[in-house]
Each structure stands twice: as structure tokens, then as C-alpha cells.
Design an enzyme around this catalytic site. Structure first.
Site, PDB file in Angstrom:
ATOM      1  N   HIS A 208       0.831  -1.198   0.000  1.00  0.00           N
ATOM      2  CA  HIS A 208       0.000   0.000   0.000  1.00  0.00           C
ATOM      3  C   HIS A 208       0.865   1.249   0.000  1.00  0.00           C
ATOM      4  CE1 HIS A 208      -3.290   2.742   1.401  1.00  0.00           C
ATOM      5  NE2 HIS A 208      -3.980   1.953   0.610  1.00  0.00           N
TER       6      HIS A 208
ATOM      7  N   HIS B 160      -4.416   6.310  -5.927  1.00  0.00           N
ATOM      8  CA  HIS B 160      -5.470   7.032  -5.222  1.00  0.00           C
ATOM      9  C   HIS B 160      -5.967   8.223  -6.029  1.00  0.00           C
ATOM     10  CE1 HIS B 160      -6.146   5.233  -1.270  1.00  0.00           C
ATOM     11  NE2 HIS B 160      -4.908   4.798  -1.370  1.00  0.00           N
TER      12      HIS B 160
ATOM     13  N   HIS C 118      -7.135  -1.997  -5.172  1.00  0.00           N
ATOM     14  CA  HIS C 118      -7.381  -2.513  -3.823  1.00  0.00           C
ATOM     15  C   HIS C 118      -8.043  -3.889  -3.869  1.00  0.00           C
ATOM     16  CE1 HIS C 118      -6.611   1.678  -2.552  1.00  0.00           C
ATOM     17  NE2 HIS C 118      -6.245   1.112  -1.414  1.00  0.00           N
TER      18      HIS C 118
ATOM     19  N   HIS D 153     -14.296   6.392   2.746  1.00  0.00           N
ATOM     20  CA  HIS D 153     -12.966   5.773   2.762  1.00  0.00           C
ATOM     21  C   HIS D 153     -11.956   6.640   3.524  1.00  0.00           C
ATOM     22  CE1 HIS D 153      -8.851   5.430   1.040  1.00  0.00           C
ATOM     23  NE2 HIS D 153      -9.053   4.149   1.337  1.00  0.00           N
TER      24      HIS D 153
ATOM     25  N   HIS E  44     -10.481   6.176   7.495  1.00  0.00           N
ATOM     26  CA  HIS E  44      -9.036   6.049   7.720  1.00  0.00           C
ATOM     27  C   HIS E  44      -8.599   7.031   8.808  1.00  0.00           C
ATOM     28  CE1 HIS E  44      -6.824   3.344   4.979  1.00  0.00           C
ATOM     29  NE2 HIS E  44      -7.853   3.470   4.163  1.00  0.00           N
TER      30      HIS E  44
ATOM     31  N   PHE F 107      -1.599   6.957   4.182  1.00  0.00           N
ATOM     32  CA  PHE F 107      -1.571   5.807   3.280  1.00  0.00           C
ATOM     33  C   PHE F 107      -0.270   5.012   3.370  1.00  0.00           C
ATOM     34  CE2 PHE F 107      -4.612   8.492   0.570  1.00  0.00           C
ATOM     35  CZ  PHE F 107      -5.702   8.001   1.261  1.00  0.00           C
TER      36      PHE F 107
ATOM     37  N   HIS G  29     -11.327  -2.315   3.731  1.00  0.00           N
ATOM     38  CA  HIS G  29     -11.285  -2.371   2.270  1.00  0.00           C
ATOM     39  C   HIS G  29     -12.099  -3.511   1.698  1.00  0.00           C
ATOM     40  CE1 HIS G  29      -9.040   0.937   0.563  1.00  0.00           C
ATOM     41  NE2 HIS G  29      -8.426   1.002   1.729  1.00  0.00           N
TER      42      HIS G  29
END
Length: 548
Positions: A137, A158, A167, A291, A295, A312, A325
Site C-alpha cells: 500500500h 489514489h 485494492h 474511505h 481512515h 496511506f 477495504h
């Protein structure tokens, strides 16, 4: 030049024939040569416009996990090319059934516990190890790799239409590795069903301090029984809803992200991202929030970037990342289902874009986007759960006729027009946007486009956008005036403080109809900063566009 390439193609064809006769490297040489042959033939077949994306695994660099933090997450020995195989679909049975994390029984949790413990015990030079999995990632989401055949370019999945398929690939291989470590070909990752009321708290086994699912770099104040805030900004600025009110707000928010704000492919999937593209920086509804917001909500407020989940580069070090995810992946399938798959992308560059992952047998596998569009062929499914947000179409906060009168009075007092709009977002701001260009067809989606968004600094940024807001006490996704949100996690790339211009597109056709403003010549657009860091945000302009 063209003649030299054709000579090289003929030569490679000959080499392939010889290698197949003598079974050199058990077909690996042939596979590599065929791949090169296909790449070189492409320009002759389509005028040199092959813009599919792929990584150059031998070109990995340090990248910025935060604008103020340079990180290095490249795999060991990346400079040496590794032979790969093309992806093949698994056997159709058994099917791995992914289930809601809050409904798992003790036997499954024990099985998952064992698999994760083994994965965490593997040495770092094993690509199946947990830290190597987590660093995938970091590599693909901070721009550590270059694009294949484009030296100096950064590959970052992203805020683009690569978000969902990449993902999906990552957790597909992660799931199969976990299963293989315990010899269970039915093992399936759970999904954290934060879009339904019963699943809106962090699943209990993730907060068990004695288990490998626990992670110390989290915000402990958000542990159960706290209901997740899908529209999270910060604890300092947000009102503390009780569980019931937060649940209702979450459901209305999901309606915006999955239905009214996601009626066209680009709005849900994100902007078109092809080889050499430097302008795509516009996420889809779900990627932006919930999303990004979740996070941030999970990550620790004691860390400068709310690491680990809040950035990230570090997010996948937290085991809850994979359940988060899994649900994102499920919602992609749900969105396709509620739109009868009529909005699926058929662009050949997207379909042929590829990435490479190690599988459970330590083979490096090249997998294309077109390989992951049918989860039945991938050998997994999702246990069906309710979709209560489908029935949470929000009402206007004020009757539309009354709102129109209020807006007209306020507009006359302090008019700001989109034609002279260049602002730093250091406070709530309302702008009059002309709708003189009307849509040509009924099925076109009207969008508010906020462009030239520049974020300075290292902090998480969030602002909301409302249309025809007349009552400032009712700024909440539970009301129809809410058009959407901008949620941004800084970091990525090799420039650190490079200032990219971003774009926010919000679908508003249904919203305007419900507010009885679909025939008006102009609308009132209000920007509401939700984080103090919005004072570091500048916006060039705002306009109306239509998506066919």
C-alpha cells in the site's frame, strides 16, 4: 525506427519458438518475450495510443508518507527483474464467502487469528509477510514506483479510477495467502459493514489487546460502543452525536455517496487516469468519504498524521485496514448492482492496465484490471446484508418556497458570484453560480465542479458543500441541501510539498429536483470548512458541468 522494431519482433519470435522447443526456464523466457512482443506491437496496431498503466518494479524510490516525512518502503532486491506469470482464474470451487465482521463466530476468529499470527511471524524477505503486504500500500499509494516505460513518472492509484481495482487485487492475494498459511482454501476475509446500523462500531475482536488484530496506533476514544462517523472531520470541530443520531446521519450520508451523488461512472469511480496523465486528481464519492474519513477516524490523534490508518504509507499496518477495504470492495459490487452494471467502464486502457503481486505460492503474478471485474470468476462472494441507506433520501431542511425567499434576501445583502471567485477557505463562504448552460438530455447529470483546489501543509483537510442552504443550523447530511464533501489526506509523491491542483465534482440533479430548483437560472453554493486546516486551502473557481 519502425523497420528496426519489426526486425526485433521477428527475432524475438524466433527466440520464443526455440525456447518452447527446448522448454527453457519452463516457459518463463517465452512469457517474458511474449510480453515484450505485445508491448512493441501495440503502437503499430493503434497509432501509438496505448495508455494502459503498469508499474516498473525495478524503478522504486523514497516517497513522502506525509508532506514533511520521507519514507522508504521499496521491497528488497527490487533492482533485479523477477520473472512473472500471467494471472489465471482460480478453480471455481470452493467459493470463499466474505462475511460481516460483527457476525463472525469464535471458530472463524480463531482461524483468522492463527493465519494472521503466522503471517506476522514470516521474515521480511518473504513477500507473504505481513509487513511486506502492508508496504504494498505504501509503494502504490505514495508514488514510490514509476510507470512502466515512462521514466520519472509517479504511479499513484489514489484519487483516480484505479482506486477500486487495485485494492481489489491487493486484498484478493492477501486473502489467499492467509488461507494457504493454515491450509484452508475456503478462508475469506471479513468485511467491516460500517454502512449498516449493526456494523457501525469497530468489530470487537479488533480491539482485543491479547490478539494479533489489535493495533496500538488507533484512536482509543473511537473504540466500541462509539458509532463510527462516516463523515468525520475532527473531534474538536464536530458535534458529538449520540449513537442513534450518528447512525441516522451515516445512513443519509451513504445515500449521497452511493445514490444521489454517484449517478455517473466518473462520480463514483474517480477521474480517468492513463499513462503520462498528470491532471487526474479527483476521487470518486466512496474514496473521498467514507474511505478517507474512516481512515482518519481510526488513526491515532497522538500522531502527527493520525497514523497508522490516517496516512496511506502506514495504513495497511493495521489489521482493520483489510476489513475496511473488504467493505469498500463490496460497495463497488453493490453500486454496480443497483445500476444494473450499465455504468461499468469499457475503456481499453483501463481494462488493460496491470499490476503485479506475489501469490500464495510465492509466484509474481501480473494481473489486469479486466481480470478482476467478475468476483465469481475470482472465487469469492459476499454474504448479503441489508442496504438501509437506499431508503434514506433526505428531505429539504426548509420548505423550498420558503428557502427561496430567504436566499434572495441574503443574496442581496452580500453577493459573491462565481465569475470573481478566487478564495482561501478560511471561513464559511456562499457563492452564486450561474446555470445558463442547460443540460441537453434528460439522462445528463448536472454537477458542481470546484476546480483549482490547492492544499498547503501536512494536516487532514475536509470541507462540505451545500446547495441553496438557507438555515445555517441545519448543515448536516441528513438534509437535502448537502451536496457532498472534500476529504483529503496529504502525502504521496517524491516532491513532498509539490502543490497539485485538484478537482471536486458533485452530482446535484436529484438534489435540485428535490429542492425545486432545477429550473432556476442560478444556485447558491455554500462552502463549510470542517477542519481548521481549511485555512491552508485555496480554490480557483466553481462552475456547472454536465456528464452524459
Amino acid at each position: 525506427m519502425a523497420e528496426k522494431k519489426w526486425i526485433l519482433i521477428l527475432f524475438l519470435t524466433f527466440i520464443i519458438a526455440v525456447s518452447q522447443v527446448h522448454h527453457l526456464y519452463m516457459g518463463e523466457l517465452a512469457s517474458i518475450m511474449l510480453e515484450k512482443l505485445q508491448q512493441w506491437r501495440k503502437p503499430f496496431n493503434n497509432g501509438g495510443k496505448n495508455l494502459a498503466i503498469g508499474p516498473n518494479l525495478t524503478a522504486c524510490h523514497s516517497s513522502y508518507g506525509r508532506p514533511d516525512l520521507l519514507v522508504y518502503c521499496c521491497p528488497p532486491g527490487f533492482q533485479t527483474p523477477v520473472p512473472f506469470t500471467d494471472f489465471k482464474f482460480p478453480d471455481p470451487s470452493p467459493v470463499r464467502v466474505r462475511r460481516p465482521a460483527h457476525l463472525l463466530n469464535e471458530s472463524f476468529i480463531a482461524k483468522y487469528n492463527k493465519a494472521l499470527s503466522i503471517m506476522k511471524s514470516l521474515p521480511y524477505d518473504d513477500p507473504r509477510s505481513f509487513l511486506r503486504q502492508a508496504n504494498l500500500h505504501c509503494q502504490f499509494c505514495t508514488g514510490a514506483y514509476e510507470m512502466l516505460n515512462r521514466s520519472g513518472s509517479e504511479l499513484n492509484i489514489h484519487r483516480t479510477w484505479m482506486f477500486f481495482p487495485w485494492h481489489r487485487m491487493m486484498i484478493y492475494f492477501h486473502e489467499r495467502i492467509l488461507g494457504s498459511l493454515i491450509g484452508d482454501d475456503t478462508f475469506a476475509l471479513p468485511f467491516w459493514a460500517w454502512d449498516i446500523p449493526d456494523g457501525m462500531t469497530i468489530p470487537d475482536f479488533y480491539v482485543d489487546k491479547s490478539s494479533p488484530f489489535f493495533h496500538s496506533q488507533r484512536d482509543f476514544s473511537h473504540f466500541p460502543p462509539r458509532v463510527a462517523d462516516l463523515d468525520y472531520s475532527t473531534d474538536d470541530n464536530d458535534p458529538r452525536f449520540d449513537g442513534k443520531e450518528q447512525t441516522e446521519t451515516n445512513l443519509a450520508f451513504m445515500y449521497n455517496r452511493m445514490v444521489s451523488g454517484a449517478k455517473k461512472t466518473e462520480l463514483f469511480m474517480g477521474c480517468t487516469y492513463k499513462a503520462g496523465d498528470k491532471n487526474c486528481d479527483s476521487p470518486g464519492t466512496i474514496e473521498s468519504a467514507p474511505h478517507n474519513t474512516l481512515h482518519t477516524w481510526i488513526g491515532s490523534g497522538l500522531n502527527p498524521g493520525r497514523e497508522d490508518m490516517g496516512k496511506f504509507y502506514s495504513a495497511a499496518k493495521d489489521p482493520v485496514f483489510y476489513a475496511h477495504h473488504s467493505n469498500i470492495d463490496r460497495l463497488w459490487e453493490v453500486w454496480r448492482d443497483i445500476n444494473d452494471r450499465k455504468l461499468d467502464i469499457d475503456d481499453s486502457d483501463w481494462l488493460n492496465s496491470f499490476f503485479l503481486f506475489y501469490d500464495e505460492n510465492l509466484n509474481l503474478v501480473k494481473i489486469k484490471v479486466k481480470d478482476v471485474l467478475d468476483i465469481t470468476k475470482l472465487g469469492y462472494s459476499y454474504e448479503e446484508v441489508d442496504r438501509p441507506w437506499l431508503n434514506h433520501r433526505p428531505p429539504p431542511s426548509v420548505p423550498p418556497e420558503q428557502a427561496r425567499r430567504i436566499i434572495k434576501l441574503k443574496q442581496n445583502e452580500n453577493p459573491v458570484f462565481s465569475s470573481d471567485f478566487r478564495r482561501v477557505l478560511d471561513g464559511k463562504l456562499t457563492v452564486t453560480v450561474n446555470r445558463s448552460v442547460k443540460r441537453e438530455k434528460v439522462d445528463e447529470e448536472e454537477t458542481v465542479v470546484v476546480y483549482g483546489i490547492v492544499v498547503r501543509g501536512n494536516e487532514y483537510v475536509k470541507f462540505d458543500v451545500y446547495v441553496n442552504l438557507s438555515d445555517d443550523t441545519k448543515m448536516n447530511p441528513k438534509f437535502r441541501e448537502f451536496a457532498g464533501t472534500f476529504s483529503y489526506i496529504p502525502g504521496g509523491g517524491r516532491g513532498g510539498h509539490d502543490l497539485k491542483k485538484m478537482k471536486l465534482k458533485l452530482g446535484i440533479s436529484e438534489l435540485l429536483k428535490d429542492l425545486k430548483a432545477d429550473e432556476d437560472e442560478s444556485i447558491w453554493v455554500t462552502f463549510v470548512p470542517r477542519t481548521t486546516s481549511c485555512s491552508n486551502v485555496s480554490i480557483e473557481g466553481i462552475k456547472i458541468e454536465y456528464i452524459k
